[in-house]
Scaffold this motif. Sequence first.
Motif: not given
Length: 574
Positions: A345-372
Amino acid sequence: MFENGDLILSCLEHLGVEYVFGVPGGSIEPFYDALARSERRGGIRPITARHESGAAFMAEGYARETGKIGVCCSTAGPGATNLLTGVASAYADGIPMLVITAQTGLDRFGQGSLQETSCTGIHTLEMFARCTRYNTLVSHPAQLETKLLQAISHAMGNQSGPAHLSIPLDVMRHNIPDNAIDRPFNAFTNHDVAPSEYAVQTALTELDAASKVTLVLGEGAAEASDLLVRIAESRNWLIVTTPRGKGLIDSFHPLYRGVFGFAGHDSASDALKEVNADLVVAIGTALDEVSTCGWDPTTIMSDRLIHVSKNPEHLSRSTMARLVILGAPQSLFESVANAFGIDSKKLRRSLIFSDQSLPANTRFDDPDNCVDRSGSIKGQALMTFMSQICPQDTRILMDTGNSFLWGIHYWNVRRPTNILPATNYFQIGLGFAAMGWAIGTSVGMAVANRNKPVVCFTGDGSYLMSGQELTVALQENLNILMLVLNDASLGMVRHGQKLSGGEQVATQVPSVDFSMIARALGVESYRVESMEQLKDLDITGILARPGPCLVDVVVDGDQVPPFGSRIKVLTGSI
């Protein structure tokens, strides 16, 4: 005197409905007369689509944004048949919708009336039978109220979806007493089911004994999403989402491993394998092709599965599961949280902060193209960039085709801390996967909440089918940014043909400057051919002002979107 159309609108007003989406015509005219009377007194008003399928998509968008029932209507004949694709789409995704189609007068059935769609002609009632939760002809004025309430009750039930009323011209025109519309109408819309005590206790025993658990959040987990994240945090459980559940979890949450299924991530698949999960708990998902990575037996479709849903149709597919629980996820996991010493009954959503362009724990196909940002615009970079600059409360829609493949895999959700648990700002129409779905649906969402920006990603093929609905956004002065991914082809089909070894045929479309078309319609528009040109646009400013805007995005058509298991299914290798 009032008519039966006024009775329908009075009932819908009690449910908080504000708009009816449709296209007028002869046989539906009495209903539009009632809408005119309603609009004059500040009640429900009509919004005119350019095609009836667009009206159905708009009603779906309204329902997705508000949680209310979406309402669409059409005249008889082709008006009704044009609705079918949009209604089928809502049915496949379980969207509550009231669909009203007209019939010619009862006394003219079988006489060859213009646009006749009765049981003796083009039988629309039979057409709607397999894509609605409730489907009936109102053959007498006295039936209307009862059948209307039954339709609403079915549409908003645990197996939610469209309900269809086919109403003849003379029945809609039937006069009713003034006091008939002044009383409340009580449809049965509160359908939550509590899980059995046995199911709760068995689930607690299984979860407490497991050392490694991975949660799979489908669209039906929405109301319980905050609670599920809190439980996962306290027990260090991993979290993945289905494609339809994407948006319920912040992409940068340290326990999140991405999307499992259609266009998903290898990190999500790994999180579900036996080495990482003694138990897999799937919540609110249908276990269809797109949410199971083509029914993969090494991940979700195994005897390690606990399947939870309030929709019994979902559970009919989990015959291999260790435990199947019919019930509202919120109710079940409140019991789990309390047993684990978590105050639900007393839940509070965690504040998620990251200054990365991609999440560190998700493995993307072709991650280099995300910032190209060199050369032609790549789908990977487009999604990564736009997800960084759009305000967190922007409603995002991905249309069928390359758009939803790129979006599912590469859009990074930043979930606001003040968002209601049941709210999801990332929307895809994946159940029926109709081209042009996002165009009409974005209009419905923008109408429902005029204070929030809506961004619609669509393809050139979809826009050529349904782009005329942009003029509705112009007419209503709606805050919609439409990005047309322009590669002069039906890109998803073209890549699918190549990857599956099929003939390369019938996928080219003309090279079109969509910004010029939009400009001719009176819509603000731009054309960009590089990421630098896109960066130079004031996207933040565009999203802060009313009125639609179109950006024609010339994309690199050689970039292959993340098909994942889809090609294996098409080629029969699964």
